[in-house]
Motif scaffolding. Structure first.
Motif, PDB file in Angstrom:
ATOM      1  N   GLU A 157     -16.030  -5.876  64.007  1.00 58.54           N
ATOM      2  CA  GLU A 157     -17.094  -6.154  64.961  1.00 58.54           C
ATOM      3  C   GLU A 157     -16.521  -6.300  66.375  1.00 58.54           C
ATOM      4  O   GLU A 157     -17.180  -5.945  67.352  1.00 58.54           O
ATOM      5  CB  GLU A 157     -17.826  -7.451  64.564  1.00 58.54           C
ATOM      6  N   ARG A 233     -25.031   0.763  64.178  1.00 56.11           N
ATOM      7  CA  ARG A 233     -24.708  -0.650  63.963  1.00 56.11           C
ATOM      8  C   ARG A 233     -25.938  -1.412  63.476  1.00 56.11           C
ATOM      9  O   ARG A 233     -25.856  -2.249  62.564  1.00 56.11           O
ATOM     10  CB  ARG A 233     -24.183  -1.259  65.265  1.00 56.11           C
ATOM     11  N   LEU A 288     -21.468   4.685  60.975  1.00 53.92           N
ATOM     12  CA  LEU A 288     -21.044   3.908  62.138  1.00 53.92           C
ATOM     13  C   LEU A 288     -19.599   4.247  62.495  1.00 53.92           C
ATOM     14  O   LEU A 288     -19.262   4.390  63.681  1.00 53.92           O
ATOM     15  CB  LEU A 288     -21.174   2.415  61.847  1.00 53.92           C
TER      16      LEU A 288
END
Length: 309
Positions: A157, A233, A288
């Protein structure tokens, strides 16, 4: 003596003239060599730029193909879950057919669906192998070699949080081969410009317009890549939520099944839902990963644009 002085003066004058001429010729040779060196340097610079761009495009292409192979694997596993469900349903339908509860047409319809799905799975695996062979060729390996992806580097992240649109766009523009190429064309057009020669002014205007179009194209392509990462995301977060819900539903189904409240088939369907949810999460993660990988390459100037090369 006067004649002698005149003679030596004449010789000195001729010598000085020869020296001056030699200096001019030497200067011309030096300047010509410098021009040649500058031209060679510019050509080498352009070749390096082209080589870097081509190698970047090839690397991005190979990486994208490897991720696609991985993603197709998820699709294949999802189809196998569906195939397992159809096999269970077929077993029930065959029993019902023996008991006269359903017609042969209904059984045949499900059987055909099952057979087509099995063929699709085989076709999907063939596609994966063909892509693996293409990757091998891109890497200079033997034509009979099939490259299959191992585990990819984890995308954290924190990597996504560090994305900065304006800063990264500036870097992408700076590294863009397309923009550099059009800028080089503008410089060349200006170097050839002569107000007394027809067409040179138009050539400058055309080169400047092409440069402006290239800049717009790079911005549009980068903007699309940036938004794709954000969308992927969001999708991944939704798939993870769905997985958590499927796991909670399975816990409930497990308790009910042990108490005899639901059938084995219903319990198996709850298990399948968890498996499918996990595969959907993996597929979303790979999407992603693909988008972020393309974004990182975009920052290095490797972008798919609509402007003419």
């Amino acid at each position: 003596k006067e004649k002698s002085d005149e003679y030596y003066a004449q010789i000195k004058a001729e010598r000085d003239k020869a020296v001056q001429q030699a200096r001019k010729e030497a200067q011309y040779i030096i300047e010509d060599a410098r021009r040649t060196a500058n031209n060679v340097y510019e050509e080498l610079k352009q070749l390096r730029k082209q080589a870097k761009n081509v190698s970047g495009q090839l690397a991005l292409g190979a990486q994208t193909m490897l991720i696609t192979i991985k993603n197709l694997g998820c699709t294949k596993e999802n189809l196998k879950v569906t195939l397992t469900q159809l096999n269970r349903n077929l077993a029930v339908l065959k029993t019902q057919r023996k008991l006269g509860m359903i017609g042969q047409l209904q059984l045949d319809t499900v059987q055909n669906q099952r057979d087509k799905l099995a063929q699709s799975i085989d076709t999907l695996e063939t596609t994966r192998e063909n892509l693996g062979s293409s990757v091998a060729l891109m890497c200079g390996l033997d034509a009979n070699t099939i490259v299959m992806p191992a585990d990819f580097e984890t995308l954290y992240e924190g990597n996504l949080d560090k994305m900065s649109y304006n800063k990264d766009l500036e870097q992408a523009q700076k590294n863009s081969f397309l923009i550099w190429q059009k800028q080089d064309a503008v410089r060349s057009a200006y170097n050839s410009y002569d107000k007394n020669i027809s067409g040179t002014a138009e050539a400058v205007k055309s080169a400047e317009d092409a440069l402006a179009a290239a800049k717009e194209s790079v911005v549009a392509a980068f903007d699309s890549t940036y938004k794709t990462v954000k969308d992927c995301r969001t999708t991944l977060a939704a798939k993870r939520t769905a997985q958590s819900q499927a796991e909670l539903d399975l816990k409930t189904a497990t308790v009910k099944y042990r108490k005899g409240i639901i059938s084995k088939l219903a319990y198996q369907q709850a298990q399948d839902a968890v498996t499918t949810a996990k595969l959907n999460v993996e597929s979303a993660y790979l999407s992603l990963y693909t988008a972020y990988n393309q974004y990182e390459w975009a920052k290095e100037g490797v972008l798919i644009t609509t402007a003419a090369a």
